[in-house]
Motif scaffolding. Structure first.
Motif, short mmCIF file in Angstrom:
data_model
loop_
_atom_site.label_atom_id
_atom_site.label_comp_id
_atom_site.label_asym_id
_atom_site.label_seq_id
_atom_site.Cartn_x
_atom_site.Cartn_y
_atom_site.Cartn_z
N VAL A 1 0.83 -1.21 0.00
CA VAL A 1 0.00 0.00 0.00
C VAL A 1 0.87 1.26 0.00
CG1 VAL A 1 -1.67 1.32 1.35
CG2 VAL A 1 -1.96 -1.14 1.06
N ASP A 2 1.93 1.26 0.78
CA ASP A 2 2.77 2.45 0.90
C ASP A 2 3.59 2.73 -0.36
OD1 ASP A 2 1.79 2.78 3.44
OD2 ASP A 2 3.53 1.89 4.44
N SER A 3 3.84 1.70 -1.16
CA SER A 3 4.66 1.88 -2.37
C SER A 3 3.94 1.36 -3.61
CB SER A 3 6.01 1.19 -2.20
OG SER A 3 5.83 -0.18 -1.89
N LEU A 4 2.63 1.59 -3.65
CA LEU A 4 1.81 1.02 -4.72
C LEU A 4 2.27 1.41 -6.13
CD1 LEU A 4 -0.59 -0.84 -5.11
CD2 LEU A 4 -2.10 1.14 -4.94
N PRO A 5 2.51 2.70 -6.44
CA PRO A 5 2.94 3.04 -7.80
C PRO A 5 4.26 2.36 -8.18
CG PRO A 5 2.21 4.99 -6.62
CD PRO A 5 2.32 3.90 -5.61
N PHE A 6 5.21 2.33 -7.22
CA PHE A 6 6.50 1.70 -7.49
C PHE A 6 6.34 0.22 -7.77
CE2 PHE A 6 10.15 -0.66 -5.73
CZ PHE A 6 11.15 -0.22 -6.59
N MET B 1 7.14 -1.86 -11.20
CA MET B 1 8.04 -3.00 -11.17
C MET B 1 7.37 -4.24 -11.74
SD MET B 1 9.88 -4.88 -7.90
CE MET B 1 10.62 -3.38 -7.30
N ALA B 2 6.09 -4.45 -11.36
CA ALA B 2 5.37 -5.64 -11.81
C ALA B 2 5.21 -5.66 -13.32
CB ALA B 2 4.01 -5.71 -11.13
N ASP C 1 8.82 -6.70 -14.36
CA ASP C 1 9.35 -7.93 -13.76
C ASP C 1 8.39 -8.40 -12.68
OD1 ASP C 1 10.79 -9.99 -12.62
OD2 ASP C 1 12.48 -8.76 -11.95
N ARG C 2 7.43 -9.21 -13.06
CA ARG C 2 6.41 -9.67 -12.12
C ARG C 2 7.04 -10.42 -10.95
NH1 ARG C 2 3.35 -14.25 -11.16
NH2 ARG C 2 1.22 -13.84 -10.36
N GLN C 3 7.96 -11.34 -11.23
CA GLN C 3 8.58 -12.12 -10.16
C GLN C 3 9.40 -11.23 -9.25
OE1 GLN C 3 7.95 -15.40 -9.46
NE2 GLN C 3 9.03 -14.88 -7.57
N GLY C 4 10.06 -10.21 -9.82
CA GLY C 4 10.84 -9.28 -9.01
C GLY C 4 9.96 -8.51 -8.03
N ALA C 5 8.75 -8.10 -8.51
CA ALA C 5 7.82 -7.40 -7.63
C ALA C 5 7.34 -8.31 -6.50
CB ALA C 5 6.63 -6.89 -8.44
N ILE C 6 7.10 -9.56 -6.83
CA ILE C 6 6.67 -10.53 -5.81
C ILE C 6 7.77 -10.72 -4.77
CG2 ILE C 6 6.12 -12.96 -5.41
CD1 ILE C 6 4.70 -12.95 -8.15
N ASP C 7 9.00 -10.87 -5.23
CA ASP C 7 10.11 -11.06 -4.31
C ASP C 7 10.32 -9.83 -3.42
OD1 ASP C 7 10.52 -13.57 -5.35
OD2 ASP C 7 12.12 -12.95 -6.71
N TYR C 8 10.13 -8.65 -4.00
CA TYR C 8 10.28 -7.41 -3.24
C TYR C 8 9.28 -7.35 -2.09
CZ TYR C 8 9.96 -2.39 -2.21
OH TYR C 8 9.92 -1.17 -1.58
N LEU C 9 8.02 -7.66 -2.38
CA LEU C 9 7.00 -7.64 -1.34
C LEU C 9 7.21 -8.78 -0.34
CD1 LEU C 9 3.84 -6.87 -3.51
CD2 LEU C 9 5.05 -5.30 -1.99
#
Length: 279
Positions: free
Chosen positions: A53-58, A62-63, A66-74
């Motif tokens: 929620v706090d970094s939704l645009p970022f 990213m997603a 790089d969908r997997q990168g966004a998942i790993d970040y969260l």
């Protein structure tokens, strides 16, 4: 006698016996991690949700790339937070040890200044004598080890309150510094394990019997406040630690031996004559 070294195996810390390297004793905190923590899944979920929620645009940008990168970040939100807190805790412990030993501290990092001020206030209010610090408690009988923060001598009045002029009765305490948001009951398991160990091993490898303690105390210290609290380390508390010591053996060793290979199993799904002719 050599010094005690540690290794990491399967996410657990082991202490290597200074004279017999084939003996590897699990660490106290690794044993305590066997206790159930039902709040953790909710905490992990909350950390991930708050980051999203706090970094939704970022995260959305990213997603797209790089969908997997966004998942790993969260997914790594809780782990990154824990590492930051652990780093602050390690730096604070180092600072506390230097201060209680009477070493020169000087200017500290701004992140540690409030910890420094509160620890200085604790030293003035309690005026403890440092007996040991950052040595290893080793249990030959039960097979575990761990590094404790301090052994302190404090002087208390008849109500159990510190007398900084040292006019009260001396008490030998096993002590621990906590920089987390709160103090939790498992600190009693940790400290009872140290107090009931067989011996203390110093950094140079010298060993001596564990002394008899009058009790235990935890210093909970944050940037906002400090509290010095007594902690139960009696036989009842220690018995629960020993139960977790058995669970550790089950988890690491015995559980891997209880299931054998199948002595009978299916040979595959039924194939009808019609299916065979259709091929």
């Amino acid at each position: 006698m050599g010094r005690v070294r540690t290794i990491q195996r399967g996410g657990s810390r082991f202490y290597i016996h200074p004279d017999r390297p084939e003996i590897k004793a699990p660490g106290v905190t690794s044993i305590i991690s066997m206790a159930p923590k039902p709040f953790l899944p909710f905490w992990y979920a909350r950390m991930t949700a708050e980051l999203a929620v706090d970094s939704l645009p970022f995260v959305a940008q990213m997603a797209e790339r790089d969908r997997q990168g966004a998942i790993d970040y969260l997914k790594g939100a809780a782990r990154r937070y824990t590492k930051v807190r652990a780093d602050v805790g390690s730096d604070a412990h180092d600072l506390f040890e230097r201060m209680i030993r009477g070493g020169h501290v000087g200017r500290v990092h701004p992140d540690l200044e409030l910890y420094r001020a509160n620890f200085a206030e604790f030293l003035a209010a309690v005026n403890p004598e440092l007996v040991r610090a950052e040595d290893v408690a080793w249990s030959d009988e039960h097979g575990y080890a761990g590094s404790f923060d301090a052994v302190l001598r404090v002087w208390l009045d008849d109500d159990g309150k510190p007398t900084p002029d040292r006019s009260g009765a001396p008490h030998l305490l096993i002590a621990d510094w906590k920089t987390s948001k709160d103090t939790y009951p498992d600190v009693a398991l940790q400290m009872s394990a140290y107090a009931h160990a067989d011996r203390i091993i110093s950094p140079d490898g010298q060993s001596e019997p564990m002394p008899e303690f009058n009790g235990a105390a935890v210093l909970h210290i944050t940037p906002e406040r400090w509290e010095f609290k007594p902690v139960r380390i009696d036989e009842e508390v220690f018995s629960f630690f020993l139960a977790l010591r058995k669970v550790f053996d089950w988890d690491r060793d015995v559980s891997k031996t209880v299931l054998g290979r199948a002595i009978a199993k299916s040979v595959g799904g039924l194939v009808t004559g019609t299916q065979r002719r259709a091929k």
